[in-house]
Each structure stands twice: as structure tokens, then as C-alpha cells.
Motif scaffolding. Structure first.
Motif, PDB file in Angstrom:
ATOM      1  N   UNK A   1       0.813  -1.219   0.000  1.00 37.06           N
ATOM      2  CA  UNK A   1       0.000   0.000   0.000  1.00 37.06           C
ATOM      3  C   UNK A   1       0.844   1.266   0.000  1.00 37.06           C
ATOM      4  N   UNK A   2       2.130   1.157   0.300  1.00 35.23           N
ATOM      5  CA  UNK A   2       2.970   2.345   0.421  1.00 35.23           C
ATOM      6  C   UNK A   2       3.494   2.890  -0.895  1.00 35.23           C
ATOM      7  N   UNK A   3       3.251   2.194  -2.018  1.00 33.18           N
ATOM      8  CA  UNK A   3       3.790   2.632  -3.293  1.00 33.18           C
ATOM      9  C   UNK A   3       2.700   2.583  -4.348  1.00 33.18           C
ATOM     10  N   UNK A   4       2.769   3.516  -5.280  1.00 34.77           N
ATOM     11  CA  UNK A   4       1.745   3.565  -6.324  1.00 34.77           C
ATOM     12  C   UNK A   4       2.004   2.503  -7.382  1.00 34.77           C
ATOM     13  N   UNK A   5       0.920   2.073  -8.010  1.00 34.04           N
ATOM     14  CA  UNK A   5       1.039   1.112  -9.098  1.00 34.04           C
ATOM     15  C   UNK A   5       1.885   1.669 -10.227  1.00 34.04           C
ATOM     16  N   UNK A   6       1.736   2.966 -10.513  1.00 34.16           N
ATOM     17  CA  UNK A   6       2.500   3.591 -11.589  1.00 34.16           C
ATOM     18  C   UNK A   6       3.998   3.535 -11.314  1.00 34.16           C
ATOM     19  N   UNK A   7       4.378   3.763 -10.064  1.00 33.10           N
ATOM     20  CA  UNK A   7       5.800   3.716  -9.707  1.00 33.10           C
ATOM     21  C   UNK A   7       6.358   2.302  -9.859  1.00 33.10           C
ATOM     22  N   UNK A   8       5.617   1.334  -9.362  1.00 38.19           N
ATOM     23  CA  UNK A   8       6.065  -0.062  -9.471  1.00 38.19           C
ATOM     24  C   UNK A   8       6.158  -0.468 -10.936  1.00 38.19           C
ATOM     25  N   UNK A   9       5.167  -0.084 -11.725  1.00 38.45           N
ATOM     26  CA  UNK A   9       5.161  -0.432 -13.144  1.00 38.45           C
ATOM     27  C   UNK A   9       6.380   0.155 -13.848  1.00 38.45           C
ATOM     28  N   UNK A  10       6.683   1.411 -13.561  1.00 35.04           N
ATOM     29  CA  UNK A  10       7.824   2.063 -14.207  1.00 35.04           C
ATOM     30  C   UNK A  10       9.136   1.369 -13.850  1.00 35.04           C
ATOM     31  N   UNK A  11       9.276   0.952 -12.588  1.00 38.57           N
ATOM     32  CA  UNK A  11      10.507   0.281 -12.173  1.00 38.57           C
ATOM     33  C   UNK A  11      10.634  -1.099 -12.820  1.00 38.57           C
ATOM     34  N   UNK A  12       9.520  -1.808 -12.944  1.00 37.69           N
ATOM     35  CA  UNK A  12       9.560  -3.107 -13.605  1.00 37.69           C
ATOM     36  C   UNK A  12       9.907  -2.961 -15.085  1.00 37.69           C
ATOM     37  N   UNK A  13       9.345  -1.969 -15.738  1.00 33.86           N
ATOM     38  CA  UNK A  13       9.655  -1.741 -17.147  1.00 33.86           C
ATOM     39  C   UNK A  13      11.121  -1.389 -17.337  1.00 33.86           C
ATOM     40  N   UNK A  14      11.673  -0.577 -16.428  1.00 31.85           N
ATOM     41  CA  UNK A  14      13.101  -0.255 -16.518  1.00 31.85           C
ATOM     42  C   UNK A  14      13.941  -1.514 -16.367  1.00 31.85           C
TER      43      UNK A  14
END
Length: 235
Positions: free
Chosen positions: A213-226
Motif C-alpha cells: 500500500x505504500x507505493x503507487x502502481x504507476x511507480x512499481x510499473x515504471x521500475x519493472x519496465x526499466x
């Protein structure tokens, strides 16, 4: 469903080679009982090879990979493939309980769980692609797995059917609580379904993201894509 709550799924130093090519390179992995893990990676990164190793399907006797390392899995393991792999000469219920004696009632219950009550006597070719994958899920669940391995099970489905199958798989996971390893190419699918997402690159875990819950889906998605080599400017 009965489970061995103390048994981890674990690999240690897992190496698999096809000829001179190393596909898994001293891979260490742990999946806790009741944990849902998604595995991402580019084609050829070793995702399916890892799944086959955990399923015990990569032995030399079937033309599999050579290698070494520790593989520890629970006693009950089921696999769902991208292709439903139903026997066309067997009716739906017979496909679900294939190899299980006296399991017809359990098979009917599993079909009801995946929304196919009343289709027990249907032939596989009478079902849509999504319905066939529901039968494949029922076939896995009737065996009460402690570990469910899913190799891109929704890759061949259209977008709307995929979304419906995501909701179904997550609901079944919450009800049965097996450990799950989902192999997928789809970052959004991984985020929607998993508790933890891993990126496999050149046979090793290159990145790990926990969904919390502490991180946004958009942030996680961007890190996975990187981690997959995809940026705003493309790969």
C-alpha cells in the motif's frame, strides 16, 4: 484445502543448460506458502525453464536441460499451461478428474468454482478459449495443489476474457491459498495478480518488487519496465 504450511518452494544454485547455452545461472528463489509470485522476463530469459524445473518436467529423459542445484517443492504441485491441453475425446468432467479415482463429485465442485456448472458433459471443442482455460484451472484445483505453476495461461485470450480470468484466478487464489508462480510477459497482469513480482534476466533474478500500500502502481510499473529494458523512449 490441506496444505503443508511449513514447506517453502525453494531453489538454490539452480543451473540449467541447453548445449553450451546457460539458461538458468545459479538461481536462488524462495516462494512462501500461500504467496502469489509473478515472473517477468524477455523471451529466452529462462522463465519457462524455471517453471519446468519446479514442475519436474525438465529431465534428460524427455529431452530437457542439463544442470544442477537444489529444487525443493511441496508434495502437491499442479501446472496450468498457455494451451489448456484438454483431451478432445474426453468430456469436460473426465478431463478435470483425469487420473483421479472416485473424484467425480470433487470435479463437479471445481467446475462450479470456475463458473462451468452444468457443462460437465460438454466436449472441449464446444467451449470457447476462455472456457477451456477455466477447465484447465478446475483440473489443477481438484488436485488441491500446494504449489500452482502457471505458464502464461492467459496469453492466447482476448483482452476482455483475460480481465475476467484475472479476477477468477485471484478469487480462486484467495479461497484456496496455494503458493503460485505465474510466468507472464505482461507487466500489468503481474501487478494486478501478484503479491511479489520478479524480473528474470540472463538466468538470474534482476529485480524484485513487492506490491504494497505504500507505493503507487504507476511507480512499481515504471521500475519493472526499466528492469525489463523498457524506457519512455522504447527498449
Amino acid at each position: 484445502m490441506a496444505t503443508d504450511v511449513g514447506r517453502l518452494t525453494r531453489t538454490q544454485g539452480l543451473t540449467r543448460r541447453y548445449g553450451t547455452r546457460t539458461v538458468l545461472d545459479s538461481l536462488d528463489l524462495e516462494i512462501a506458502p500461500g504467496e502469489f509470485v509473478a515472473l517477468l522476463g524477455q523471451s529466452g530469459s529462462g522463465k519457462s525453464t524455471l517453471l519446468r524445473a519446479l514442475a519436474g518436467l525438465d529431465g534428460d529423459a524427455i529431452g530437457g536441460a542439463a544442470g544442477d542445484g537444489l529444487v525443493a517443492v511441496p508434495a502437491q504441485v499442479s501446472v496450468v499451461f498457455q494451451d489448456a491441453r484438454l483431451l478432445p475425446w474426453q468430456r469436460v468432467l473426465d478431463n478435470v478428474v483425469l487420473g483421479l479415482d472416485g473424484a467425480a463429485e470433487r470435479g463437479r465442485q471445481s467446475l462450479a468454482e470456475v463458473g462451468l456448472a452444468g457443462r460437465e458433459r460438454a466436449w472441449p471443442n464446444e467451449l470457447s478459449g476462455g472456457e477451456q482455460q477455466r477447465v484447465a484451472l478446475a483440473r489443477s484445483l481438484v488436485r488441491e495443489p500446494q504449489l500452482l505453476l502457471a505458464d502464461e495461461p492467459f496469453g492466447a485470450l482476448d483482452a476482455l476474457t483475460r480481465l475476467k480470468m484475472h479476477a477468477l484466478l485471484r478469487r480462486l487464489f484467495e479461497e484456496h491459498r496455494p503458493a503460485v508462480l505465474l510466468v507472464t510477459h505482461d507487466v500489468d497482469e503481474a501487478i494486478a495478480l501478484a503479491d511479489r513480482v520478479l524480473v528474470l534476466d540472463q538466468g538470474r533474478i534482476a529485480a524484485e518488487q513487492r506490491l504494497d500500500a505504500g507505493r503507487s502502481t504507476a511507480e512499481i510499473r515504471a521500475e519493472l519496465l526499466r528492469a525489463l529494458g523498457v524506457t519512455g523512449d522504447g527498449p
